[in-house]
Write an enzyme that holds these catalytic residues in place. Sequence first.
Site, PDB file in Angstrom:
ATOM      1  N   SER A 139      44.215   9.260  60.907  1.00 17.86           N
ATOM      2  CA  SER A 139      43.926   9.056  62.325  1.00 17.86           C
ATOM      3  C   SER A 139      44.117   7.572  62.624  1.00 17.86           C
ATOM      4  O   SER A 139      44.039   6.739  61.711  1.00 17.86           O
ATOM      5  CB  SER A 139      42.468   9.428  62.604  1.00 17.86           C
ATOM      6  OG  SER A 139      42.045   8.910  63.844  1.00 17.86           O
TER       7      SER A 139
ATOM      8  N   TYR B 185      33.281   9.805  60.865  1.00 21.31           N
ATOM      9  CA  TYR B 185      34.718  10.104  60.994  1.00 21.31           C
ATOM     10  C   TYR B 185      35.546   8.882  60.598  1.00 21.31           C
ATOM     11  O   TYR B 185      36.502   8.985  59.830  1.00 21.31           O
ATOM     12  CB  TYR B 185      35.003  10.520  62.440  1.00 21.31           C
ATOM     13  CG  TYR B 185      36.425  10.980  62.704  1.00 21.31           C
ATOM     14  CD1 TYR B 185      36.855  12.235  62.271  1.00 21.31           C
ATOM     15  CD2 TYR B 185      37.335  10.177  63.400  1.00 21.31           C
ATOM     16  CE1 TYR B 185      38.152  12.667  62.517  1.00 21.31           C
ATOM     17  CE2 TYR B 185      38.627  10.606  63.656  1.00 21.31           C
ATOM     18  CZ  TYR B 185      39.035  11.855  63.214  1.00 21.31           C
ATOM     19  OH  TYR B 185      40.319  12.284  63.462  1.00 21.31           O
TER      20      TYR B 185
HETATM   21  P1  NAD Z   1      41.748  21.209  65.433  1.00 21.52           P
HETATM   22  O1  NAD Z   1      40.255  21.256  65.453  1.00 21.52           O
HETATM   23  O2  NAD Z   1      42.497  21.741  66.604  1.00 21.52           O
HETATM   24  O3  NAD Z   1      42.300  21.921  64.122  1.00 21.52           O
HETATM   25  C1  NAD Z   1      41.745  21.679  62.869  1.00 21.52           C
HETATM   26  C2  NAD Z   1      41.888  22.931  62.042  1.00 21.52           C
HETATM   27  O4  NAD Z   1      41.279  22.687  60.758  1.00 21.52           O
HETATM   28  C3  NAD Z   1      41.162  24.127  62.657  1.00 21.52           C
HETATM   29  O5  NAD Z   1      41.985  25.265  62.565  1.00 21.52           O
HETATM   30  C4  NAD Z   1      39.924  24.260  61.785  1.00 21.52           C
HETATM   31  O6  NAD Z   1      39.418  25.579  61.710  1.00 21.52           O
HETATM   32  C5  NAD Z   1      40.464  23.780  60.437  1.00 21.52           C
HETATM   33  N1  NAD Z   1      39.388  23.376  59.544  1.00 21.52           N
HETATM   34  C6  NAD Z   1      38.334  22.565  59.837  1.00 21.52           C
HETATM   35  N2  NAD Z   1      37.533  22.469  58.761  1.00 21.52           N
HETATM   36  C7  NAD Z   1      38.093  23.224  57.792  1.00 21.52           C
HETATM   37  C8  NAD Z   1      37.717  23.518  56.465  1.00 21.52           C
HETATM   38  N3  NAD Z   1      36.592  23.039  55.928  1.00 21.52           N
HETATM   39  N4  NAD Z   1      38.515  24.304  55.720  1.00 21.52           N
HETATM   40  C9  NAD Z   1      39.658  24.811  56.248  1.00 21.52           C
HETATM   41  N5  NAD Z   1      40.046  24.579  57.504  1.00 21.52           N
HETATM   42  C10 NAD Z   1      39.272  23.799  58.273  1.00 21.52           C
HETATM   43  O7  NAD Z   1      42.129  19.686  65.166  1.00 21.52           O
HETATM   44  P2  NAD Z   1      43.518  18.897  65.278  1.00 21.52           P
HETATM   45  O8  NAD Z   1      43.432  18.025  66.462  1.00 21.52           O
HETATM   46  O9  NAD Z   1      44.675  19.805  65.114  1.00 21.52           O
HETATM   47  O10 NAD Z   1      43.322  17.949  64.012  1.00 21.52           O
HETATM   48  C11 NAD Z   1      44.015  18.104  62.791  1.00 21.52           C
HETATM   49  C12 NAD Z   1      43.870  16.827  61.994  1.00 21.52           C
HETATM   50  O11 NAD Z   1      44.377  15.736  62.761  1.00 21.52           O
HETATM   51  C13 NAD Z   1      42.431  16.458  61.629  1.00 21.52           C
HETATM   52  O12 NAD Z   1      42.403  15.925  60.327  1.00 21.52           O
HETATM   53  C14 NAD Z   1      42.074  15.382  62.645  1.00 21.52           C
HETATM   54  O13 NAD Z   1      41.091  14.488  62.180  1.00 21.52           O
HETATM   55  C15 NAD Z   1      43.420  14.702  62.811  1.00 21.52           C
HETATM   56  N6  NAD Z   1      43.543  13.958  64.067  1.00 21.52           N
HETATM   57  C16 NAD Z   1      43.561  14.597  65.272  1.00 21.52           C
HETATM   58  C17 NAD Z   1      43.672  13.846  66.435  1.00 21.52           C
HETATM   59  C18 NAD Z   1      43.702  14.461  67.795  1.00 21.52           C
HETATM   60  O14 NAD Z   1      43.647  13.716  68.803  1.00 21.52           O
HETATM   61  N7  NAD Z   1      43.820  15.768  67.941  1.00 21.52           N
HETATM   62  C19 NAD Z   1      43.755  12.457  66.354  1.00 21.52           C
HETATM   63  C20 NAD Z   1      43.723  11.836  65.110  1.00 21.52           C
HETATM   64  C21 NAD Z   1      43.618  12.613  63.971  1.00 21.52           C
END
Ligand code: NAD
Length: 256
Positions: A144, A157
């Site tokens: 991130s 986080y």
């Molecule tokens: P999201 O919540 O839409 O998707 C995350 C997925 O991971 C979900 O399907 C959830 O069920 C799954 N998950 C969570 N915990 C889990 C576990 N213990 N075991 C298996 N699956 C699990 O989130 P996203 O926005 O798609 O984020 C994905 C990654 O990107 C994350 O690591 C997040 O920190 C990172 N990220 C996202 C953003 C953003 O703005 N969306 C920004 C920076 C980083």
Amino acid sequence: MKRYVNKTVLVTGSSQGIGAACALRMASEGAKVILNGRKLDERGEALIRAITEMGSKAEFITADISITAEAVRLVNEATGVFGALDILVNNAGVEKKHDFWDVTEEEYDLVMDTNLKGVFFGIQAFVKYCMAGKKPGVIVNMSSVHEEIIFPHFAAYCASKGGLKMLTRNLATELAPYQIRINNVAPGAISTPINKSLLENKELLNSVLENIPMKRLGKPEDVAAIVAFLASDEAAYVTGSTYFVDGGLTWHYEEQ
Ligand code: NAD
């Protein structure tokens, strides 16, 4: 471009959001995909159908990667599904908003165990598998912008993604002799379900957009494109890096 013919990729947390976009992008370039989530529901089933319709293959393995034994089992099972595992995309992640002084041990553990500990031991299982077979491997971690910049009220986080930054830097050196590459992708504000409360709050959304030089949120596909590059042989000389996908957010500067 078909950069993943005869390659198998495991994408953790791939039922929705960025993980789903990564799975679809790599499948569209020929990859066989192992999807993962804590349960298989209609989103996972729809992804399997979409990937099959593209002419590729997908399987779903349920596992909660915040539990070390589950993260290890996931990787070990994934190596057997299509006969090999070439690429590990550690995408699953969670965030919890709280003032620092109100964070409970339970919340801290959930964030750290999902975003760092599960990733750490999943990578360890993948590395052992690659070393046992004397085969190269590629790891892409979903970090991130908060591996670099602050995010008040999200201390756990930031600690988890900051840890991921140094894990990747460290492993790049340790794994290079074994032909295993590892890099991070650092998304900024991406339009996914993790940002539900932001997307539903116009005022907050506008203040976030003010800080993004490109004045828009990112799309999951913007992130998937960089993951697909880093996981491919085009990035053969890239290891230990973080690629920011943030519309300029991290290093933005307000001209007076
Ligand atoms: P999201 O919540 O839409 O998707 C995350 C997925 O991971 C979900 O399907 C959830 O069920 C799954 N998950 C969570 N915990 C889990 C576990 N213990 N075991 C298996 N699956 C699990 O989130 P996203 O926005 O798609 O984020 C994905 C990654 O990107 C994350 O690591 C997040 O920190 C990172 N990220 C996202 C953003 C953003 O703005 N969306 C920004 C920076 C980083």
